[in-house]
Each structure stands twice: as structure tokens, then as C-alpha cells.
Design a protein around this motif. Structure first.
Motif: not given
Length: 112
Positions: A4, A39-42, A49-52, A66, A82
Motif C-alpha cells: 500500500k 475518505l481514509v483507509h487505515s 478499515h475505511y472512515y470518512a 467511523d 491521514n
């Protein structure tokens, strides 16, 4: 090995698209856009996990969405926190990607 990419990518709170329009485009109205979501991918390439972060009102606050939890967010959270991540190498050791302090990526339109 696929990995990634966690490079820093900066985006402005306001973006003027006019300089990127083709010659002859209608510029009678402004082509200015306000940032309303991130939009964030952790996690890593295979899981995470995605959250915005969303700003539902034009002149309002950003909120972090989240799963079932919604909290007010700071601009630092939205724009600065991020990037980076951790990777598990094939030998099992952990590699931490540092925060990247690069200049913003600016792309020029190509003419066809």
C-alpha cells in the motif's frame, strides 16, 4: 511484493479548476470547489478499515464518520493526520512508513 502506498498527498480546502479547463471553456461562472469530504483507509493492502471526514454544511464543521460513531473533527485531523502506516515484511518484522513531508503533487493537463 505489492505494498500500500502511504505517500503524503496534499489537497487544498479550496480548488480553482479554471486554469485546467480547455481553451474556449465557459468561464462565465467560477470553477471554484470547496473540500467537503476526505475518505481514509487505515490498514494495509489486504485488510483495513475505511472512515470518512465530511462537512455536511457549506460553512460548517467537518465530522469524522467511523462506523456508528460520529465526532467533530479538527482541520488537522482532516488534512494532516491521514498518512503513513505499518507493514509486516515476509520475515515477520514490522516496517513503519514515516510521515512524508513532500511538496504537493501538481499535475498539468496534457493537450491532445
Amino acid at each position: 511484493m505489492m505494498m500500500k502506498i502511504n505517500d503524503r498527498y496534499e489537497f487544498p480546502e479550496e480548488f480553482d479548476a479554471a486554469p485546467f479547463l480547455i481553451e474556449g471553456a465557459d468561464k462565465s461562472e467560477p470553477w471554484t470547489y470547496q473540500l467537503h469530504g476526505v475518505l481514509v483507509h487505515s490498514g494495509d493492502l489486504n485488510a483495513g478499515h475505511y472512515y470518512a471526514f465530511l462537512k455536511p454544511e457549506k460553512d460548517g464543521w467537518f465530522y469524522k464518520y467511523d462506523d456508528d460513531k460520529v465526532t467533530k473533527a479538527t482541520m488537522r485531523e482532516v488534512l494532516e493526520e491521514n498518512f503513513g502506516g505499518e507493514y509486516r515484511l515476509p520475515n515477520g518484522s514490522l516496517l513503519r512508513a514515516p510521515l512524508q513531508k513532500k511538496a504537493p503533487i501538481m499535475r498539468q493537463n496534457s493537450r491532445i
